[in-house]
Write a protein that holds these residues in place. Structure first.
Motif, short mmCIF file in Angstrom:
data_model
loop_
_atom_site.label_atom_id
_atom_site.label_comp_id
_atom_site.label_asym_id
_atom_site.label_seq_id
_atom_site.Cartn_x
_atom_site.Cartn_y
_atom_site.Cartn_z
N GLN A 23 0.84 -1.19 0.00
CA GLN A 23 0.00 0.00 0.00
C GLN A 23 0.88 1.25 0.00
OE1 GLN A 23 -3.66 0.26 2.40
NE2 GLN A 23 -2.68 2.01 3.38
N VAL A 24 0.54 2.20 -0.87
CA VAL A 24 1.24 3.48 -0.94
C VAL A 24 0.20 4.57 -0.69
CG1 VAL A 24 2.67 5.01 -2.34
CG2 VAL A 24 2.84 2.53 -2.65
N GLN A 25 0.46 5.41 0.30
CA GLN A 25 -0.45 6.50 0.64
C GLN A 25 0.21 7.83 0.32
OE1 GLN A 25 -1.36 6.97 4.82
NE2 GLN A 25 -3.30 7.96 4.34
N LEU A 26 -0.53 8.71 -0.32
CA LEU A 26 -0.05 10.05 -0.69
C LEU A 26 -0.82 11.09 0.10
CD1 LEU A 26 1.00 11.75 -3.72
CD2 LEU A 26 -1.35 12.31 -3.17
N GLN A 27 -0.11 12.11 0.57
CA GLN A 27 -0.75 13.26 1.19
C GLN A 27 0.13 14.49 1.00
OE1 GLN A 27 -1.32 12.45 5.33
NE2 GLN A 27 0.80 11.95 5.69
N ASP A 28 -0.50 15.66 1.07
CA ASP A 28 0.26 16.91 0.97
C ASP A 28 1.23 17.01 2.13
OD1 ASP A 28 -0.95 17.94 -1.33
OD2 ASP A 28 -2.58 18.85 -0.19
N GLU A 46 4.99 -5.58 -10.54
CA GLU A 46 6.35 -5.07 -10.73
C GLU A 46 6.73 -4.04 -9.67
OE1 GLU A 46 8.69 -6.13 -12.84
OE2 GLU A 46 7.29 -7.71 -13.40
N GLY A 47 5.85 -3.84 -8.66
CA GLY A 47 6.12 -2.88 -7.60
C GLY A 47 5.78 -1.45 -7.97
N ARG A 48 5.16 -1.22 -9.12
CA ARG A 48 4.87 0.13 -9.60
C ARG A 48 3.58 0.69 -8.98
NH1 ARG A 48 5.95 -2.22 -15.35
NH2 ARG A 48 3.90 -3.02 -14.82
N PHE A 49 3.55 2.02 -8.84
CA PHE A 49 2.35 2.72 -8.40
C PHE A 49 2.29 4.06 -9.12
CE2 PHE A 49 5.67 4.20 -5.58
CZ PHE A 49 5.44 5.56 -5.51
N GLU A 50 1.11 4.68 -9.09
CA GLU A 50 0.93 5.97 -9.77
C GLU A 50 -0.20 6.74 -9.11
OE1 GLU A 50 0.60 7.32 -14.33
OE2 GLU A 50 -0.90 5.85 -13.73
N PHE A 51 0.01 8.04 -8.93
CA PHE A 51 -1.03 8.97 -8.53
C PHE A 51 -1.14 10.01 -9.63
CE2 PHE A 51 0.52 7.31 -4.48
CZ PHE A 51 -0.67 6.97 -3.85
N VAL A 52 -2.35 10.33 -10.07
CA VAL A 52 -2.56 11.31 -11.14
C VAL A 52 -3.34 12.50 -10.60
CG1 VAL A 52 -2.42 9.59 -12.97
CG2 VAL A 52 -4.64 10.13 -11.97
N ARG A 57 3.37 20.64 -5.78
CA ARG A 57 3.81 21.01 -4.44
C ARG A 57 4.36 19.77 -3.75
NH1 ARG A 57 -2.22 22.52 -3.35
NH2 ARG A 57 -3.17 20.51 -2.90
N ALA A 58 4.95 19.95 -2.60
CA ALA A 58 5.56 18.83 -1.88
C ALA A 58 4.50 17.85 -1.36
CB ALA A 58 6.40 19.34 -0.72
N HIS A 59 4.82 16.57 -1.47
CA HIS A 59 3.94 15.51 -0.99
C HIS A 59 4.72 14.53 -0.12
CE1 HIS A 59 1.82 16.94 -4.59
NE2 HIS A 59 0.73 16.61 -3.92
N ARG A 60 3.99 13.76 0.65
CA ARG A 60 4.58 12.70 1.47
C ARG A 60 3.99 11.38 1.00
NH1 ARG A 60 4.84 12.04 7.95
NH2 ARG A 60 4.97 9.77 7.94
N LEU A 61 4.87 10.37 0.87
CA LEU A 61 4.43 9.02 0.54
C LEU A 61 4.78 8.09 1.69
CD1 LEU A 61 5.71 8.72 -3.15
CD2 LEU A 61 3.38 9.18 -2.38
N ASP A 62 3.83 7.30 2.11
CA ASP A 62 4.04 6.27 3.13
C ASP A 62 3.78 4.92 2.49
OD1 ASP A 62 4.61 7.86 5.53
OD2 ASP A 62 2.54 8.57 5.31
#
Length: 71
Positions: A23-28, A46-52, A57-62
């Motif tokens: 799981q990959v979580q995106l937030q500002d 393949e371990g790939r993820f994408e947010f569109v 601006r800066a983001h944080r990924l967990d």
């Protein structure tokens, strides 16, 4: 119309092998103009993820393993 940005990546282990279904979580990182960017997705085989449609601006990924732990 200007198109929104994308954040793409790949989650791998220390040997470079892909980590699927993580799981990959995106937030500002900080509040910005307009609606906040946030979301959750899972890595593919393949371990790939994408947010569109994310703002420039800066983001944080967990990243969390399928069992709930961190890498």
């Amino acid at each position: 119309l200007a198109s929104a940005g994308e954040i793409r990546g790949r989650v791998v282990d220390e040997r470079g092998a892909p980590l699927a279904s993580w799981q990959v979580q995106l937030q500002d990182e900080a509040a910005g103009d307009g609606a906040p960017d946030w979301g959750t997705t899972k890595t593919d085989v393949e371990g790939r993820f994408e947010f569109v449609d994310v703002h420039d601006r800066a983001h944080r990924l967990d990243v969390t393993s399928p069992t709930g732990g961190y890498p």
